[in-house]
Design an enzyme around this catalytic site. Structure first.
Site, short mmCIF file in Angstrom:
data_model
loop_
_atom_site.label_atom_id
_atom_site.label_comp_id
_atom_site.label_asym_id
_atom_site.label_seq_id
_atom_site.Cartn_x
_atom_site.Cartn_y
_atom_site.Cartn_z
N ASP A 176 12.35 3.51 2.62
CA ASP A 176 10.97 3.98 2.65
C ASP A 176 10.15 3.06 3.55
O ASP A 176 10.31 1.83 3.51
CB ASP A 176 10.40 3.98 1.23
CG ASP A 176 9.01 4.59 1.18
OD1 ASP A 176 8.90 5.82 1.20
OD2 ASP A 176 8.03 3.82 1.10
N GLU A 219 8.17 9.81 4.61
CA GLU A 219 8.57 8.59 5.32
C GLU A 219 9.87 8.01 4.75
O GLU A 219 10.18 6.83 4.96
CB GLU A 219 7.46 7.53 5.24
CG GLU A 219 7.15 7.00 3.86
CD GLU A 219 6.12 7.82 3.11
OE1 GLU A 219 5.47 7.26 2.21
OE2 GLU A 219 5.95 9.02 3.41
#
Length: 302
Positions: A176, A219
């Site tokens: 992430d 993301e």
């Protein structure tokens, strides 16, 4: 206001402007018809092409019922043949099992190996380009130009089945981007898109050819690493972390510091669960990495 009157009942003479297209040479392609999630159009070159599940095959097919070197296609420029390579579950043409003697096939035949149904088709360059566009649209996330989540999940099934059979280690990594919302809020969404594209390219350069990789969503990125120790999987994750941290991202002459956090889950042989369970364990480790300060790699406890 004046108007233009088009008489659609008349044909206009082109006076040489219309020229016949040159004949395009067609080349053979292997088409995966079933399962639909595995649809591919793979160009075949002159000579012999081995189909199988193993790394030694020229075309790898993810199906636990397919042998490592299952069958062989041969194209001499005029004739396409197929022969079985003493596979465990056999090779079938239109429902009939074939032997290790070459059998001539054409675009009307249906081939079955394992659970997969395939055919041979002949395409010219324009058809091939269109087919590539369709395949890329179905398998690639358009923003970071990385494999998409569906493709990753589909390919993972065969990899996990092979690792269970061979009693190998398998590792999932969830990644992430740290404080990504703040990046978007501060520098704008175009900067955020640029960062995702850059990270995807960094990941492609720093992974092994055998590692699966995809954009998982937002993301987040996901990896599947076969045939290495847990210690080596942690080193691989750390290498990814450092590669992103050391890269200089800039947008409109403004440098943007970017870091990532990663979680790693590891399982071996018969203890390997579903890909969903592996990702969930890696995601829990990712959460621990973010809670302990971000820009870190944490391993799952299992």
């Amino acid at each position: 206001m004046s108007s233009i009157d088009f008489n659609l009942d008349k044909t206009i003479a082109a006076n040489g402007l219309t020229r016949p297209m040159p004949a395009a040479e067609s080349h053979p392609h292997l088409i995966v018809l079933y399962p639909q999630t595995a649809f591919q159009q793979i160009p075949l070159t002159r000579g012999k092409t081995v189909l199988g599940r193993g790394t030694e095959a020229d075309i790898r097919l993810d199906d636990e019922m397919i042998s490592r070197k299952h069958c062989e296609l041969a194209w001499d420029g005029n004739r396409m043949t197929i022969r079985d390579l003493d596979s465990l579950n056999g090779t079938f043409v239109d429902g009939a099992a074939i032997t290790n003697h070459p059998k001539t096939i054409n675009s009307e035949n249906r081939l079955q190996i394992g659970k997969m149904v395939l055919k041979i088709d002949f395409k010219d360059p324009s058809e091939e380009a269109f087919g590539r566009e369709l395949f890329e649209a179905a398998t690639t996330d358009p923003l970071p130009r990385a494999p998409n989540r569906r493709t990753f999940m589909d390919r993972s099934v065969g990899e996990l089945a092979a690792a269970r059979r061979k009693n190998f280690m398998m590792h999932a990594i969830m990644c992430d981007v740290d404080h990504f919302k703040k990046v978007n809020d501060t520098f704008g969404h175009q900067a955020g898109d640029m960062i995702l594209k850059g990270i995807a390219q960094i990941f492609k350069r720093n992974k092994r050819e055998s590692d699966l990789f995809a954009r998982y969503g937002g993301e987040e990125f996901v990896f599947l690493l076969p045939e290495m120790t847990k210690a080596d999987a942690m080193k691989s994750a750390e290498r990814l972390r450092k590669a992103v941290e050391n890269y200089h991202f800039s947008f409109e002459d403004k440098e943007i510091p970017v870091t990532i956090s990663l979680g790693v889950s590891s399982f071996k042989g018969k203890d390997i669960p579903t890909i969903e369970s592996m990702i969930a364990a890696a995601d829990k480790a990712l959460y621990a990495a973010k809670e302990s300060g971000r820009n870190k790699v944490c391993a799952a406890e299992n």
